[in-house]
Every structure is written in C-alpha cells, then in structure tokens.
Design an enzyme around this catalytic site. Structure first.
Site, PDB file in Angstrom:
ATOM      1  N   SER A 289       8.704   3.284  -1.088  1.00 10.72           N
ATOM      2  CA  SER A 289       7.765   3.930  -0.180  1.00 10.72           C
ATOM      3  C   SER A 289       6.852   4.933  -0.898  1.00 10.72           C
ATOM      4  CB  SER A 289       8.545   4.586   0.959  1.00 10.72           C
ATOM      5  OG  SER A 289       7.709   4.982   2.007  1.00 10.72           O
ATOM      6  N   LYS A 314       8.290  -1.438  -0.563  1.00  8.67           N
ATOM      7  CA  LYS A 314       7.954  -1.014   0.807  1.00  8.67           C
ATOM      8  C   LYS A 314       6.501  -0.565   0.821  1.00  8.67           C
ATOM      9  CE  LYS A 314       9.322   2.058   4.599  1.00  8.67           C
ATOM     10  NZ  LYS A 314       8.138   2.950   4.687  1.00  8.67           N
ATOM     11  N   GLN A 318       4.645   4.591   8.219  1.00  6.41           N
ATOM     12  CA  GLN A 318       5.104   4.802   9.589  1.00  6.41           C
ATOM     13  C   GLN A 318       4.480   6.058  10.188  1.00  6.41           C
ATOM     14  OE1 GLN A 318       7.547   3.707   7.156  1.00  6.41           O
ATOM     15  NE2 GLN A 318       6.983   1.753   8.085  1.00  6.41           N
TER      16      GLN A 318
END
Length: 384
Positions: A289, A314, A318
C-alpha cells in the site's frame, strides 16, 4: 439403498421442498425495487417463526457486513462502532493492545507477526516475528482480515488476551496470556551505520511525517554519504502522510496519480527539492500500500533504487466514511498509478536489485549486520 435411510431422506427432502414452495409463493410478487419490503418480510418471518430468540442487533450487523463483502473486495468493509474506533485509534499511532505489527498472507489469509514493538507487552511475553496467530482467546482467526484481527487483539487497558500461535521454525503451537497496555507506536527509527543513514518506517501513521523529518534532518546534519530507507514489512497507512514523505525525496514531477470510478484523474506533483545523496529503499513481500507508493515514487522518479523482493501488490486507495451510530465504512475509492503509469494491484513492484534473505533468517525489524543480506547490499552499493 437402505429403506430406512431412503425414507428418512425422502421426509427431509419433503420438508425442505414444502418450505421452499411456501417461501416462493410469498416472494413471487416482489419487484426489483422492493428491497425494503422483502427485507422486512424476511425479518418478520425470522422473528415470528425461528425456533429460538432472534438477536436483531446481530442480524443487522451481519447484513451491513454482507453488503460490503458482496463486492468481493477484501479492502472494502463495514466496521462496527467498536471496530471503527479501534481502526481510527490505530491510525493515530496510540492505542491499547499488545504492541505487535501483523500482516495478512494473501494466499491462505493467515495473520503473521511481522515484528513486536520495543518494550511492548507482546515483546515481553515472547512473541516473535514469523509467528502465525491462529486464535485470539477462543476465536479461530484464520481467514480474518487485518482489520478484523486487529479489532479482536486490541482491548481495554489491563485486560488479558490469550494469543495462540503456530511457530513455523519449530512447528510448535504456543499459547501466550498477554496483558494489554497503552501502546505508543513510534513508526520511525533512525541509526547511523558508520557514515550511512538508516531510517526504518514501520507504518504511515498520523505522526509519521514529523518523525521522519526529525530522522531525515539528523542524517543530513551528520553528513551521511548515503541513506537507506527500510519499509520492509510495512503494511501501509495514511495516503497523505506517504505523499508528504515522497515530496521530500523525489524531484519535480508527478510521483503518483489516482483514478476514481468516474475516470477522474488526480495527479500529485512534487517540487524541485529532493535528496542529494544516494538513496536505497529496502522492500519485501510484506511492503504494501503506502509503502509501495513510496517505493514506486523513488524508483519511477529515479531518486533511488529498490533492494529486496517484489512488494505485496496493493494498488488501491480506501476512503473512510463514519456513520451516525459510530460505525463506519472503509471503501476502495481509487486505484493509484506509479510515475510510469502502472497500477501495481496484484502485481507488486519488482526491486532494482533482487536480494533474498538467508534460509531461516526472518526480518524482524532489528538491525543485523551479519545476516541481513538486503541491508548489507545497500551498504555495499553506497560504499562503492
């Protein structure tokens, strides 16, 4: 076939079919837009016909979770009020728990200990990097997401949590009774390895940028001839925090951009200020991420080189949405792209120098100048 078994099966089948016919006769009149009417009808039938007491709160929570899970995206999830509070506390860097960094194996969804925080309850109890957490108290957590696992591991200060782990090295199953305490997670550590700066970032929390700048200034004040940034086993964190750190390191240009559902593209541009000494970033399969945003920016903007193994993969962002009752939704709202225009989702970022750790050696966050081949490679390249 045994006659009694056949008759038993036939009776069981008859009961199921009869129930099915009855249900169909009630449901046949629902239109596509009659969701509320159908939901209320199901709730009414369960409430009036289910043989035991119906826990309405539990029912509603399960429905909310199922709505998010139906998308098939493990990063989009509904969180109860307790789970949402725990998640927000974690992102701030201060919480009550045992002081352990965990990662989710994307193949078998086993929660694995990446490292334990210094002087934390987990470290004092004897948990080690590589331990696979299989139970929390009496709950089997194999298959839990990171957030689900985190929510059951955390708890009130002074309470005891039973952690059951499988230790791969010895194939032992071990049980630890750990008393939760306040954990202040310092996400940045700095050391000088002779005349080379070494900054380790364990997560991108609210306070990480300020901690990083203090460490970065210390390295520069000591006239380091090179800098190693270690984001191995860093599971990610806050998007705006990693963006600020990237801006300190890379030169002028677009170092990451995002695209949302409508196709809207948002570019993040750094200024001309950048690092002026050799930079190497250590990565591994648990760097995910926000860690991958940093790695992708450094590699794509040619501000430095990556050493280690291919990252987690990833490439999603979000958004957090709090609800009136204290619960919340975490929704995947964007995909992000490296400066080269690549979305790394499911692929990860390959390092410039692929270096594996020795068999049996597990990265634990501690400096090891004898066995850590990835760190030693970075030192070697800077010295050259």
């Amino acid at each position: 076939m045994d006659k009694k078994a056949f008759l038993k099966g036939a009776v069981t089948g008859a009961i199921v079919v009869a129930a099915g016919v009855g249900a169909y006769s009630f449901a046949a009149g629902y239109g596509q837009d009659d969701y509320d009417a159908k939901r209320e009808h199901i709730e009414q039938l369960l409430d009036s016909r289910y043989v035991d007491e119906v826990d309405k709160d539990n029912m509603y929570e399960a429905v909310y979770k199922a709505m998010a899970e139906s998308l098939g995206d493990k990063y989009t999830e509904y969180m109860s009020a307790e789970e949402y509070k725990s998640y927000m506390e974690s992102s701030q860097g201060t919480f009550y728990g045992i002081g352990v960094t965990i990662s989710e194996d994307k193949e078998n969804r086993v929660i694995t200990v990446i490292n334990t925080l210094k002087d934390s309850p987990a470290q004092k109890a004897g948990l080690l990097a590589g331990d696979m957490i299989i139970k929390v108290n009496d709950t089997d957590i194999v298959g839990f997401s990171l957030d689900e696992a985190t929510s059951v591991i955390k708890g009130e200060k002074g309470t005891t949590v039973k952690i059951t782990v499988l230790r791969p090295e010895t194939e032992e199953t071990l049980v630890f009774d750990i008393i939760r305490d306040e954990v202040v997670e310092q996400s940045v550590a700095v050391n000088m390895l002779d005349d080379i700066g070494y900054i380790q970032i364990s997560g991108f929390k609210k306070n990480t940028y300020n901690e990083f700048m203090e460490a970065y200034d210390e390295v520069r004040d000591k006239d380091a001839k090179g800098l190693i940034i270690d984001v191995r086993s860093n599971p990610g964190g806050l998007f705006e925090v990693v963006r600020n750190i990237c801006d300190e390191l890379v030169g002028k240009g677009v170092y990451v951009y995002t695209i949302d559902k409508s196709g809207k593209k948002e570019e993040f541009i750094s200024d001309e200020k950048c690092i002026d000494i050799p930079l190497y970033v250590l990565v591994n399969e648990h760097s995910a991420s926000a860690s991958e945003i940093l790695a992708g920016a450094v590699q794509g903007m040619e501000a430095g080189k990556l050493i280690g193994t291919t990252t987690y993969g990833k490439g999603l962002v979000q958004g957090l949405f709090g609800l009136k009752d204290g619960s919340g939704l975490k929704i995947t709202i964007q995909k992000y792209y490296t400066p080269k225009g690549i979305c790394i989702q499911g692929e990860g970022i390959a390092p410039d120098y692929e270096v594996f750790l020795p068999d049996g050696f597990i990265y634990s966050g501690q400096i090891d100048l004898e066995n850590d081949t990835q760190l030693l490679k970075a030192i070697e390249l800077i010295n050259k």
